[in-house]
Design an enzyme around this catalytic site. Structure first.
Site, PDB file in Angstrom:
ATOM      1  N   HIS A  83       6.356  -6.013  -6.042  1.00  0.00           N
ATOM      2  CA  HIS A  83       6.551  -6.571  -4.654  1.00  0.00           C
ATOM      3  C   HIS A  83       5.275  -6.381  -3.554  1.00  0.00           C
ATOM      4  O   HIS A  83       5.215  -6.955  -2.806  1.00  0.00           O
ATOM      5  CB  HIS A  83       7.987  -6.054  -4.041  1.00  0.00           C
ATOM      6  CG  HIS A  83       7.990  -4.613  -3.618  1.00  0.00           C
ATOM      7  ND1 HIS A  83       8.502  -3.501  -4.152  1.00  0.00           N
ATOM      8  CD2 HIS A  83       7.370  -4.141  -2.358  1.00  0.00           C
ATOM      9  CE1 HIS A  83       8.144  -2.645  -3.597  1.00  0.00           C
ATOM     10  NE2 HIS A  83       7.829  -2.638  -2.269  1.00  0.00           N
ATOM     11  N   ASP A 219       9.381  -3.044 -11.231  1.00  0.00           N
ATOM     12  CA  ASP A 219       8.620  -3.530 -10.165  1.00  0.00           C
ATOM     13  C   ASP A 219       7.086  -2.901 -10.393  1.00  0.00           C
ATOM     14  O   ASP A 219       6.906  -2.200  -9.649  1.00  0.00           O
ATOM     15  CB  ASP A 219       9.539  -2.768  -8.987  1.00  0.00           C
ATOM     16  CG  ASP A 219       8.983  -3.556  -7.579  1.00  0.00           C
ATOM     17  OD1 ASP A 219       7.937  -4.255  -7.695  1.00  0.00           O
ATOM     18  OD2 ASP A 219       9.779  -3.262  -6.631  1.00  0.00           O
ATOM     19  N   SER A 645       5.637   2.602  -1.388  1.00  0.00           N
ATOM     20  CA  SER A 645       5.814   1.710  -2.697  1.00  0.00           C
ATOM     21  C   SER A 645       4.620   1.755  -3.494  1.00  0.00           C
ATOM     22  O   SER A 645       3.325   1.597  -2.895  1.00  0.00           O
ATOM     23  CB  SER A 645       6.046   0.345  -2.186  1.00  0.00           C
ATOM     24  OG  SER A 645       7.363   0.054  -1.806  1.00  0.00           O
TER      25      SER A 645
HETATM   26  N1  ARG Z   1      13.155  -2.006  -0.627  1.00  0.00           N
HETATM   27  C1  ARG Z   1      11.802  -1.958  -1.179  1.00  0.00           C
HETATM   28  C2  ARG Z   1      11.047  -1.630  -0.101  1.00  0.00           C
HETATM   29  O1  ARG Z   1      11.396  -1.572   0.892  1.00  0.00           O
HETATM   30  C3  ARG Z   1      11.913  -3.214  -1.813  1.00  0.00           C
HETATM   31  C4  ARG Z   1      11.528  -4.374  -1.043  1.00  0.00           C
HETATM   32  C5  ARG Z   1      11.181  -5.556  -1.861  1.00  0.00           C
HETATM   33  N2  ARG Z   1      12.410  -6.330  -2.729  1.00  0.00           N
HETATM   34  C6  ARG Z   1      13.428  -7.130  -2.152  1.00  0.00           C
HETATM   35  N3  ARG Z   1      14.512  -7.488  -2.937  1.00  0.00           N
HETATM   36  N4  ARG Z   1      13.256  -7.495  -0.819  1.00  0.00           N
HETATM   37  O2  ARG Z   1      10.115  -2.354   0.148  1.00  0.00           O
HETATM   38  N1  GLU Z   2      10.030  -0.525  -0.936  1.00  0.00           N
HETATM   39  C1  GLU Z   2       9.406   0.300  -0.040  1.00  0.00           C
HETATM   40  C2  GLU Z   2       7.834  -0.143   0.244  1.00  0.00           C
HETATM   41  O1  GLU Z   2       7.340  -1.206  -0.024  1.00  0.00           O
HETATM   42  C3  GLU Z   2       9.512   1.556  -0.398  1.00  0.00           C
HETATM   43  C4  GLU Z   2      10.933   2.047  -0.245  1.00  0.00           C
HETATM   44  C5  GLU Z   2      11.237   2.950   0.906  1.00  0.00           C
HETATM   45  O2  GLU Z   2      11.134   2.541   1.965  1.00  0.00           O
HETATM   46  O3  GLU Z   2      11.396   4.048   0.768  1.00  0.00           O
HETATM   47  O4  GLU Z   2       7.112   0.869   0.680  1.00  0.00           O
END
Ligand code: ARG
Ligand code: GLU
Length: 727
Positions: A83, A219, A645
């Site tokens: 991502h 990921d 991330s």
């Molecule tokens: N929750 C993770 C973050 O905050 C992954 C986000 C990307 N994935 C998604 N399904 N939107 O970045």
């Molecule tokens: N998916 C998050 C990011 O893009 C990390 C997850 C979190 O917020 O801990 O940094």
């Protein structure tokens, strides 16, 4: 030892029994090093951060300003999340070569794909410059004068601190203005795409599984850093060469088990761990509910259209994911704050602080802080609410309003800075809009507009609404705008924005889409922003003094860590499951079995590539499986946030064991309050990454670059040898 630890916890509670923590890598000696050693770490603080010798920090660059990445070979091979590389993977994709859908693998360096604008920034050196930045600041100065002096001092430090010509000096504040650190950094600009799994692996589970444990997502994506002939940063050039890092991470093939030490090294973005209880109450009762309600409506409409129309599905996939990501997080956060009683705990800490202030005779310095927080937060609440509605409606979730708002800013630019600035900004906007409109559906946006306009008119406190909004016929307004405004397709906006500044502004004034955003923005800038900003300034001054009080009055060894600020941090803990509700315990590791269990053929979130199913059926896991199973994800007690991330998860010896990418639903309140029982970060098991690269993609060329190690098996072997010797 145990007893001492208990005593320490007992003594420091409730004033500051803070758990979790994101620590500054150059300041780990002492308390952190001891804690890490007790958790099982076999390295020293100097192995993590060292100015004179290569250390872990030399393998962990900031990826494109928002994510973290790590170097995993001596040829600059870089690992980060899928991502995090998403828009690069997307930008190289076409209908014939859809790398998002099918994955991409460079089988030689020649096939690696350049990404103009993408950066990887390394930390060369960190220095405490608090004394220099605080020079000449006195208590007698006003808040504004202090601010000005600090800025001047920072500029001097940036200018005068030693660095090489290709490096950059940056100063960042810690503990809300109580400490300042200098970062000497080096930014590489030729970053090429090397590999990415198909989305059915890299984004498996998509939004349904986002922020959720148990998880089964691969990921990750791979890039490579290129440098000039002297191994220094350079713009893209065909004859640049792979970067030779000062350090790269060896990769452990031995995996993890519950209670193993883990360290996560990366660039967490923002946290607010030291807000007073009243601010947390407002997050739970005011801010999050408003944001969630607005996005509920926007997402429901987008989802409806996406399900019915495959074209819209593609156009809105990325926008939907962006809106859904924080929408979901805020819900988990509010639940977690409530469940962990963050407000109650903060109140206890505030009473303890007050007692301490009185005991030490510090009423004059610190006695006013908590009562003033009460006063300012109560005053600011309706302004905060109005601001949230404005941001979520006009700037984030309705495309027509966002575009119209950007044109509204053109007007401000012209008024403040004249015709040339207007020109530059306008040309820039028109260029950006072309790409934006490729993914625009008037039908979807119109429905979102109507729904959000209604929510906005009902949610914003009456006194802050534009006058015409007090009796609003959303339906009629919507019909008119989406029929007569130029902001509904690229050709007409382009046309609208053509001409000199005066002409454009006159045309804008006659556009109904512009008219409505102008009403909303004028109301915001006249009735909300001035008071909001003044109160915010007072609150941030208080927050700095509050932080000072906590640092000064807490026990010397209290665990007080600075809030995240996008600088490099170390967080550590262990592999651990958790119990989300009574009678349920979540194990810390998932396996390929779980992917197959979630498999829904043809589904956009839970489809599985045939090749992966074949490998599963054959149990063809090579050196990456364990006891006939393929590990996928694991969780730990590391305190992470957005920006982490792509951060490396590192074992006791400094080897890579995983790749951080998310947090669990029940623990997302850790941006305000870290609960050791519930807060967990989610990582991809590095063996799954290697299995996909090797067995799924057949990219043996990449595996050959890596340094694969067996820290656990090595130990077992030498133990066996010793036993044999003794016998
Ligand atoms: N929750 C993770 C973050 O905050 C992954 C986000 C990307 N994935 C998604 N399904 N939107 O970045
Ligand atoms: N998916 C998050 C990011 O893009 C990390 C997850 C979190 O917020 O801990 O940094």
């Amino acid at each position: 030892m145990k007893l001492l630890q208990l005593l320490f916890i007992f003594l420091s509670f409730p004033l500051f029994a803070q758990q979790g923590g994101m620590w500054i890598p150059s300041l780990l000696e002492g308390m952190n090093e001891t804690e890490m050693t007790n958790l099982g770490m076999k390295m020293s603080a100097a192995d993590i951060y060292n100015v004179n010798n290569a250390s872990l920090k030399d393998a962990v660059p900031h990826f494109n300003g928002g994510c973290t990445s790590e170097v995993i070979s001596n040829q600059g091979l870089l690992l980060t999340n899928h991502h995090c590389g998403y828009s690069q993977i997307q930008s190289h994709s076409t209908l014939e070569n859809d790398y998002l859908q099918d994955g991409f693998w460079a089988m030689s360096k020649k096939e690696e794909l350049p990404n103009p604008g993408v950066t990887a920034t390394f930390i060369v050196r960190i220095e405490d410059v608090t004394t220099q930045v605080m020079t000449g600041i006195t208590d007698a100065m006003t808040e504004a004068a202090k601010q000005k002096k600090v800025e001047e001092n920072i500029a001097l430090v940036v200018q005068n601190s030693k660095k090489e010509s290709w490096q950059e000096n940056r100063v960042r504040t810690f503990y809300e203005g109580n400490q300042y650190m200098l970062f000497v950094v080096e930014t590489f600009k030729d970053i090429r795409l090397v590999g990415a799994p198909p989305s059915s692996i890299g984004k498996f589970g998509s939004d349904t599984d986002n922020w959720i444990w148990p998880r089964h997502t691969g990921d990750f994506s791979l890039f490579r850093i290129y440098a000039d002939k002297n191994n220094r940063p350079a713009e893209y050039a065909e004859d640049n060469v792979p970067y030779t890092p000062k350090h790269f991470l060896p990769i452990s093939l031995d995996g993890v088990t519950e209670n193993d030490f883990t360290l996560v090294f990366g660039y967490p973005g923002t946290t607010d761990e030291y807000l007073p209880s009243i601010a947390i109450e407002q997050v739970i009762n005011t801010v999050n509910p408003a944001r969630i309600a607005i996005r509920d409506a926007a997402l429901a409409i987008q989802d409806k259209y996406m399900r019915a129309d495959p074209q819209i599905k593609i156009q809105y996939a990325s926008k939907f994911a962006r809106i859904a990501n924080y929408w979901k997080k805020w819900q988990g956060e509010s639940l977690g704050l409530t469940k962990s009683d963050a407000v109650g705990i903060k109140k206890q800490q505030e009473s303890a602080l007050t007692a301490q202030i009185n005991k030490q005779g510090k009423q004059k310095e610190y006695g006013h802080i908590l009562p003033q927080f009460e006063k300012y937060y109560t005053e600011i609440e309706p302004y905060t609410l109005a601001r949230e509605y404005f941001l979520e409606t006009a700037l984030r979730n309705v495309e027509l309003l966002r575009t119209a708002f950007q044109s509204y800013q053109l007007k401000k630019v012209y008024e403040a800075r004249g015709a040339q600035s207007f020109e530059d900004r306008r040309n820039n906007l028109v260029e950006r809009l072309e790409g934006q409109f490729k993914d625009y559906s008037k039908q979807v946006d119109k429905d979102v507009f109507e729904a959000l306009l209604t929510i906005y008119a009902e949610g914003v406190p009456q006194e802050f609404l534009p006058d015409s909004f007090k009796t609003l016929n959303s339906k009629a307004i919507t019909e008119n705008i989406y029929k007569n405004s130029a902001f509904i397709d690229y050709a007409s906006v382009k046309n609208l924005l053509e001409g000199d500044a005066e002409t454009v502004l006159e045309k804008l004034n006659n556009d109904p889409g512009f008219a409505i955003v102008k009403e909303m923005a004028d109301a915001y800038y006249e009735k909300v922003a001035p008071k909001y900003e003044a109160l915010e300034l007072s609150i941030s001054g208080l927050q700095r003094d509050y932080m000072k009080a906590l640092l000064e009055l807490s026990p010397k060894d209290a665990r007080i860590f600075p809030n995240a600020n996008s600088t490099l941090r170390v967080t550590y803990g262990k592999v651990a499951g958790y119990s989300p509700v009574d009678a349920v315990y979540y194990e810390p590791l998932t396996h390929l079995e779980g992917v197959i269990q979630k498999y829904v053929p043809g589904d956009y979130e839970f489809d599985v590539p045939q090749k992966l199913i074949d490998l599963y059926n054959a149990k063809d896991y090579g050196q990456y499986g364990e006891n006939g199973k393929m590990p996928i994800n694991f969780i730990g007690t590391n305190h992470t946030t957005g920006g982490n991330s792509g951060s490396p998860a590192i074992d006791a010896h400094g080897n890579l064991i995983g790749l951080n990418f998310d947090r669990v639903w029940e623990g997302t309140m850790s941006d305000y309050y870290y609960d050791p029982a519930l807060s967990r970060n989610i990582m991809v098991d590095i063996r799954y990454v290697l299995f996909i690269v090797d067995k799924y993609a057949g990219a043996k060329n990449l595996i050959a670059e890596l340094k694969l190690v067996h820290p656990k098996k090595g130990k077992e072997k030498s133990k066996k040898k010793e036993k044999k010797k003794k016998k």
